[in-house]
Design a protein around this motif. Structure first.
Motif, short mmCIF file in Angstrom:
data_model
loop_
_atom_site.label_atom_id
_atom_site.label_comp_id
_atom_site.label_asym_id
_atom_site.label_seq_id
_atom_site.Cartn_x
_atom_site.Cartn_y
_atom_site.Cartn_z
N LYS A 113 0.83 -1.21 0.00
CA LYS A 113 0.00 0.00 0.00
C LYS A 113 0.86 1.26 0.00
CE LYS A 113 -3.47 -0.22 2.73
NZ LYS A 113 -4.27 -0.24 3.97
N PHE A 114 1.90 1.28 0.83
CA PHE A 114 2.74 2.47 0.94
C PHE A 114 3.69 2.59 -0.24
CE2 PHE A 114 2.55 2.58 5.88
CZ PHE A 114 1.21 2.92 5.81
N SER A 115 4.29 1.48 -0.67
CA SER A 115 5.29 1.56 -1.74
C SER A 115 4.67 1.97 -3.07
CB SER A 115 6.00 0.22 -1.89
OG SER A 115 5.08 -0.81 -2.24
N THR A 116 3.47 1.49 -3.37
CA THR A 116 2.84 1.84 -4.65
C THR A 116 2.38 3.30 -4.70
OG1 THR A 116 0.75 0.92 -3.80
CG2 THR A 116 2.11 -0.49 -5.21
N CYS A 117 2.37 3.96 -3.54
CA CYS A 117 2.05 5.39 -3.54
C CYS A 117 3.19 6.23 -4.11
CB CYS A 117 1.73 5.86 -2.12
SG CYS A 117 0.12 5.29 -1.51
N THR A 118 4.36 5.63 -4.29
CA THR A 118 5.50 6.36 -4.87
C THR A 118 5.56 6.20 -6.38
OG1 THR A 118 7.01 4.49 -4.58
CG2 THR A 118 6.80 6.01 -2.73
N LEU A 119 4.65 5.43 -6.97
CA LEU A 119 4.62 5.28 -8.42
C LEU A 119 4.00 6.51 -9.07
CD1 LEU A 119 3.44 1.55 -8.67
CD2 LEU A 119 5.78 2.44 -8.66
N LEU A 120 4.60 6.94 -10.16
CA LEU A 120 4.12 8.13 -10.86
C LEU A 120 4.00 7.84 -12.36
CD1 LEU A 120 6.42 10.83 -9.18
CD2 LEU A 120 4.08 10.24 -8.54
#
Length: 309
Positions: A113-120
């Motif tokens: 959940k947290f790591s995929t929030c850094t995808l752009l």
């Protein structure tokens, strides 16, 4: 009529005695213990567990690890990934994310959940499409290892992976640059996971790329993990480099000393030649110059041997 008895009161000497049965005493003790335990539990709930005592009367509070929140996670400054940076940047994103997981104490349940929030950009579009396809619960229930494999399959095409596998298979230390070899080997190993089913396979390939000067020593050390193999190889190469530097410095000093001695010898020889080749002083006497022997003398010069002059 009976006479009245007069009694003098003495408060200081008056005592009052209250009799207590054993049952009452036991009940009082039990009540005191119950109250003390209740007070301890109330204090523990308020200030934390105080069961640890330093032995000096000072209570030591045991800290309970707080659950990592998304703001805590972002304070560790994870990298962003857009999907256009290439293989090396993807590897760096993996490595940085794992470091942030460790520093922030991120729970396994929140890693995806947290790591995929850094995808752009394109990477975020790809992830959102995957979430819509498999569903929110399934997408965020995958493990970090599964996400890394999925992103590797997406952003590292099969042909590119084959090129990287060939590079890894032929990778060797250039000169004495073990540090550069370590970095590149680890980068490639993250993507070429199918080359190394076991840790021992990875160690064997790593040791195979080391130069002859340290290869035998690393093999003799029998490292059990990749980290141990890297540390042994790095330490041995550092020792070799220091030995080379000391030997070069020693040889340089010898060479400088030899050059200095030669310069001093040439200088001394030059002084001697200069001193020996000085001009002859002009004759200051009154004797005539003999044209035959070129000396100033009276009379004829002595005859010479025609063989040795």
């Amino acid at each position: 009529m009976a006479p009245k008895r007069i009694t003098r009161a003495n408060p200081a000497a008056t005592t009052t005695t209250t009799s207590v049965t054993n049952a009452q005493l036991k009940a009082m003790i039990d009540q005191g213990v119950t109250d003390a335990l209740a007070a301890r539990d109330a204090d523990r709930n308020t200030n934390g567990d105080d069961s640890h005592n330093s032995g000096t009367g000072v209570r030591r509070t045991e800290r309970v690890a707080r659950e990592c929140t998304y703001p805590d996670f972002m304070k560790c400054q994870p990298l962003n990934f857009k999907g256009t940076e290439g293989v090396v940047e993807l590897i760096q994103w993996f490595e940085k994310m794992e470091t942030v997981f460790s520093i922030s104490n991120c729970s396994v349940e929140n890693q995806i959940k947290f790591s995929t929030c850094t995808l752009l950009a394109g990477a975020l579009t790809w992830w959102n499409s995957h979430v819509r396809t498999v569903g929110h619960d399934v997408a965020y229930a995958m493990t970090w290892t599964d996400l890394k494999k999925k992103m590797t399959d997406k952003y590292c095409p099969r042909g590119e992976i084959k090129k990287l596998e060939a590079e890894l298979w032929n990778l060797k230390v250039k000169g004495t640059d073990v540090i550069g070899y370590n970095q590149r080997f680890q980068e490639l190993a993250l993507l070429c996971v199918r080359m190394f089913p076991e840790e021992s396979d990875k160690i064997e390939r790593y040791v195979g790329g080391l130069p002859d000067m340290i290869h035998g020593s690393v093999v003799a050390s029998k490292p059990k993990t990749m980290q141990e193999a890297i540390e042994i190889a790095t330490e041995l190469m550092d020792k070799k480099i220091r030995t080379f530097a000391e030997r070069h410095s020693k040889n340089k000093r010898k060479q400088d000393d030899n050059q200095q001695q030669q310069q001093n010898k040439r200088r001394n020889t030059g002084h001697a030649n200069t001193a020996g080749s000085g001009k002859k002083k002009p004759y200051g006497g009154s004797k005539p110059l003999c044209l035959k022997c070129n000396y100033h003398r009276d009379g004829k010069c002595a005859p010479k041997c025609h063989k040795c002059n």
